[in-house]
Design an enzyme around this catalytic site. Structure first.
Site, PDB file in Angstrom:
ATOM      1  N   SER A 259       0.870  -1.178   0.000  1.00 59.13           N
ATOM      2  CA  SER A 259       0.000   0.000   0.000  1.00 59.13           C
ATOM      3  C   SER A 259       0.906   1.226   0.000  1.00 59.13           C
ATOM      4  O   SER A 259       1.319   1.697   1.048  1.00 59.13           O
ATOM      5  CB  SER A 259      -0.899   0.002   1.237  1.00 59.13           C
ATOM      6  OG  SER A 259      -1.649  -1.188   1.300  1.00 59.13           O
TER       7      SER A 259
ATOM      8  N   LYS B  43      -6.548   2.169  -3.077  1.00 59.37           N
ATOM      9  CA  LYS B  43      -6.300   1.419  -1.837  1.00 59.37           C
ATOM     10  C   LYS B  43      -6.307   2.351  -0.628  1.00 59.37           C
ATOM     11  O   LYS B  43      -6.915   2.060   0.415  1.00 59.37           O
ATOM     12  CB  LYS B  43      -4.964   0.675  -1.947  1.00 59.37           C
ATOM     13  CG  LYS B  43      -4.452   0.070  -0.654  1.00 59.37           C
ATOM     14  CD  LYS B  43      -5.373  -1.007  -0.114  1.00 59.37           C
ATOM     15  CE  LYS B  43      -4.916  -1.500   1.244  1.00 59.37           C
ATOM     16  NZ  LYS B  43      -5.871  -2.443   1.855  1.00 59.37           N
TER      17      LYS B  43
ATOM     18  N   LYS C  73      -0.629   4.940   8.296  1.00 60.27           N
ATOM     19  CA  LYS C  73       0.105   5.338   7.084  1.00 60.27           C
ATOM     20  C   LYS C  73      -0.854   5.469   5.897  1.00 60.27           C
ATOM     21  O   LYS C  73      -0.802   6.430   5.135  1.00 60.27           O
ATOM     22  CB  LYS C  73       1.188   4.291   6.784  1.00 60.27           C
ATOM     23  CG  LYS C  73       1.844   4.434   5.435  1.00 60.27           C
ATOM     24  CD  LYS C  73       2.141   3.136   4.694  1.00 60.27           C
ATOM     25  CE  LYS C  73       1.166   2.046   4.801  1.00 60.27           C
ATOM     26  NZ  LYS C  73       1.298   0.932   3.879  1.00 60.27           N
TER      27      LYS C  73
HETATM   28  P1  NAD Z   1       4.817  -6.630   7.465  1.00 62.15           P
HETATM   29  O1  NAD Z   1       5.485  -5.557   8.257  1.00 62.15           O
HETATM   30  O2  NAD Z   1       4.289  -7.827   8.182  1.00 62.15           O
HETATM   31  O3  NAD Z   1       5.786  -7.142   6.295  1.00 62.15           O
HETATM   32  C1  NAD Z   1       6.693  -6.314   5.630  1.00 62.15           C
HETATM   33  C2  NAD Z   1       7.920  -7.147   5.325  1.00 62.15           C
HETATM   34  O4  NAD Z   1       8.851  -6.358   4.582  1.00 62.15           O
HETATM   35  C3  NAD Z   1       8.675  -7.604   6.590  1.00 62.15           C
HETATM   36  O5  NAD Z   1       8.828  -9.019   6.562  1.00 62.15           O
HETATM   37  C4  NAD Z   1      10.006  -6.876   6.506  1.00 62.15           C
HETATM   38  O6  NAD Z   1      11.097  -7.611   7.056  1.00 62.15           O
HETATM   39  C5  NAD Z   1      10.145  -6.699   5.008  1.00 62.15           C
HETATM   40  N1  NAD Z   1      11.069  -5.635   4.651  1.00 62.15           N
HETATM   41  C6  NAD Z   1      11.160  -4.379   5.168  1.00 62.15           C
HETATM   42  N2  NAD Z   1      12.140  -3.690   4.558  1.00 62.15           N
HETATM   43  C7  NAD Z   1      12.673  -4.522   3.624  1.00 62.15           C
HETATM   44  C8  NAD Z   1      13.713  -4.384   2.673  1.00 62.15           C
HETATM   45  N3  NAD Z   1      14.415  -3.239   2.534  1.00 62.15           N
HETATM   46  N4  NAD Z   1      14.013  -5.440   1.874  1.00 62.15           N
HETATM   47  C9  NAD Z   1      13.320  -6.601   1.992  1.00 62.15           C
HETATM   48  N5  NAD Z   1      12.324  -6.797   2.889  1.00 62.15           N
HETATM   49  C10 NAD Z   1      12.005  -5.761   3.689  1.00 62.15           C
HETATM   50  O7  NAD Z   1       3.650  -5.884   6.677  1.00 62.15           O
HETATM   51  P2  NAD Z   1       2.354  -6.550   6.014  1.00 62.15           P
HETATM   52  O8  NAD Z   1       1.246  -6.512   7.019  1.00 62.15           O
HETATM   53  O9  NAD Z   1       2.711  -7.793   5.328  1.00 62.15           O
HETATM   54  O10 NAD Z   1       2.003  -5.402   4.955  1.00 62.15           O
HETATM   55  C11 NAD Z   1       2.763  -5.242   3.758  1.00 62.15           C
HETATM   56  C12 NAD Z   1       2.076  -4.157   2.918  1.00 62.15           C
HETATM   57  O11 NAD Z   1       0.741  -4.588   2.630  1.00 62.15           O
HETATM   58  C13 NAD Z   1       1.950  -2.803   3.634  1.00 62.15           C
HETATM   59  O12 NAD Z   1       2.068  -1.781   2.696  1.00 62.15           O
HETATM   60  C14 NAD Z   1       0.543  -2.863   4.218  1.00 62.15           C
HETATM   61  O13 NAD Z   1       0.016  -1.565   4.423  1.00 62.15           O
HETATM   62  C15 NAD Z   1      -0.187  -3.638   3.145  1.00 62.15           C
HETATM   63  N6  NAD Z   1      -1.366  -4.441   3.573  1.00 62.15           N
HETATM   64  C16 NAD Z   1      -1.373  -5.154   4.748  1.00 62.15           C
HETATM   65  C17 NAD Z   1      -2.505  -5.900   5.087  1.00 62.15           C
HETATM   66  C18 NAD Z   1      -2.570  -6.719   6.360  1.00 62.15           C
HETATM   67  O14 NAD Z   1      -3.677  -7.166   6.719  1.00 62.15           O
HETATM   68  N7  NAD Z   1      -1.476  -6.974   7.069  1.00 62.15           N
HETATM   69  C19 NAD Z   1      -3.615  -5.933   4.234  1.00 62.15           C
HETATM   70  C20 NAD Z   1      -3.558  -5.225   3.022  1.00 62.15           C
HETATM   71  C21 NAD Z   1      -2.426  -4.472   2.700  1.00 62.15           C
END
Ligand code: NAD
Length: 284
Positions: A90, A165, A234
């Site tokens: 997102s 989104k 965010k």
């Molecule tokens: P999360 O924090 O669980 O996962 C993010 C991952 O990115 C982590 O495993 C982290 O180690 C990795 N990461 C961070 N910096 C990095 C880098 N430089 N190189 C490689 N890996 C790196 O977050 P999430 O909940 O999986 O969400 C991911 C995205 O999806 C976000 O933008 C969030 O807003 C969106 N989203 C989340 C949900 C939800 O229900 N969790 C639903 C829809 C959308």
């Protein structure tokens, strides 16, 4: 494109189950995360970011635009021209447009394809995907996106998916704020939250919060939806920034953004967004 080689970066709450589905569907897959991670089925685990370079489709599921930009700044020189970069995070629509333009100068294609449906939807492959980009690129991605989601919505040119989104999550957060407020007000009047939520779910006040979050994650005290409060804050900020950049009024949205930003500053990155149930009733 049949069975493209896929690189997948970001194996967090959402990325891991999404990558798992792609591996199970038989796509040749290489995965990477900056944090240590367990192997995923048949996928190759890259030990460094550059390990995902030799792919046809590069999928990113990262926290925000800053991280996405950092990863692509590092990786882009190693990607072959024609590679299709798909940002399913997102992210911020205007930054997405700028990034896509920079990548295009290197011959790289870009689609933004953020998702809705949470961790449960990621596991089940029932996400909604809102995609922005060239229609030909989106057609090419359809079979792959179909492994991850049930509804693939073409929203418009690059950046439109990320804008849609953020606006969706603005509505979702505002609904959660007011739902939780109503539950707290009801409780103060002597109506049990379970009863009040049953009223909402039988009436015109029902919402995704009342139907899928209050009983499941709030009233049982689990707060385990898998979506961090700071990530939701965010998304709301992205939506109100969009209003600013478009010079449009956003009175209610600004109030919602203020509330979520204030609370987000007081919690940890692990605090689940459903914990608003506890936090909203105690304004400092
Ligand atoms: P999360 O924090 O669980 O996962 C993010 C991952 O990115 C982590 O495993 C982290 O180690 C990795 N990461 C961070 N910096 C990095 C880098 N430089 N190189 C490689 N890996 C790196 O977050 P999430 O909940 O999986 O969400 C991911 C995205 O999806 C976000 O933008 C969030 O807003 C969106 N989203 C989340 C949900 C939800 O229900 N969790 C639903 C829809 C959308």
């Amino acid at each position: 494109m049949s069975r493209p080689r896929i690189g997948f970066v970001g194996l967090g709450q959402m990325g891991r189950p999404m990558a798992t589905r792609l591996a199970e569907a038989g796509y040749p897959l290489t995965v990477f995360d900056a944090a240590p991670f367990a192997p995923i089925g048949s996928a190759t685990s890259a030990t460094a970011l550059e390990g995902v370079a030799g792919v046809d489709v590069l999928i990113l599921m990262l926290p925000n635009s800053a991280v996405v930009t950092g990863v692509l700044d590092e990786l882009a020189p190693r990607l072959s021209p024609g590679t299709l970069v798909v940002d399913m995070s997102s992210s911020e629509p205007l930054q997405t447009r700028a990034l896509a333009a920079r990548l295009s100068e290197r011959g790289l294609r870009f689609v933004d394809a953020p998702v809705s449906g949470g961790v449960r939807g990621a596991i089940a492959g029932s996400l909604a995907v809102m995609a922005g980009g060239d229609p030909g690129d989106l057609d090419e991605l359809r079979p792959l996106l179909g492994v991850l989601g049930k509804k693939i919505l073409e929203v418009g040119p690059v950046g439109s998916g990320h804008a849609a989104k953020a606006l969706n999550n603005l509505v979702s957060a505002a609904t959660m704020s007011v739902t939780v407020e109503a539950l707290q007000l009801g409780a103060a009047f002597g109506i049990a939250p379970e009863t009040m939520n049953a009223v909402l779910n039988s009436s015109s006040g029902r919402s995704n919060t009342s139907e899928n979050k209050v009983t499941q994650f709030m009233l049982d005290g689990s707060f385990a939806s898998g979506f961090a409060l700071q990530l939701m804050a965010k998304d709301i900020r992205i939506a109100v920034d969009l209003a600013r950049s478009l010079d449009r009024p956003a009175e209610i949205s600004d109030r919602v953004a203020e509330q979520w930003s204030r609370i987000a500053a007081e919690v940890t990155p692990k605090t689940d967004h459903t914990q608003m149930y506890d936090l909203i009733g105690d304004p400092k």
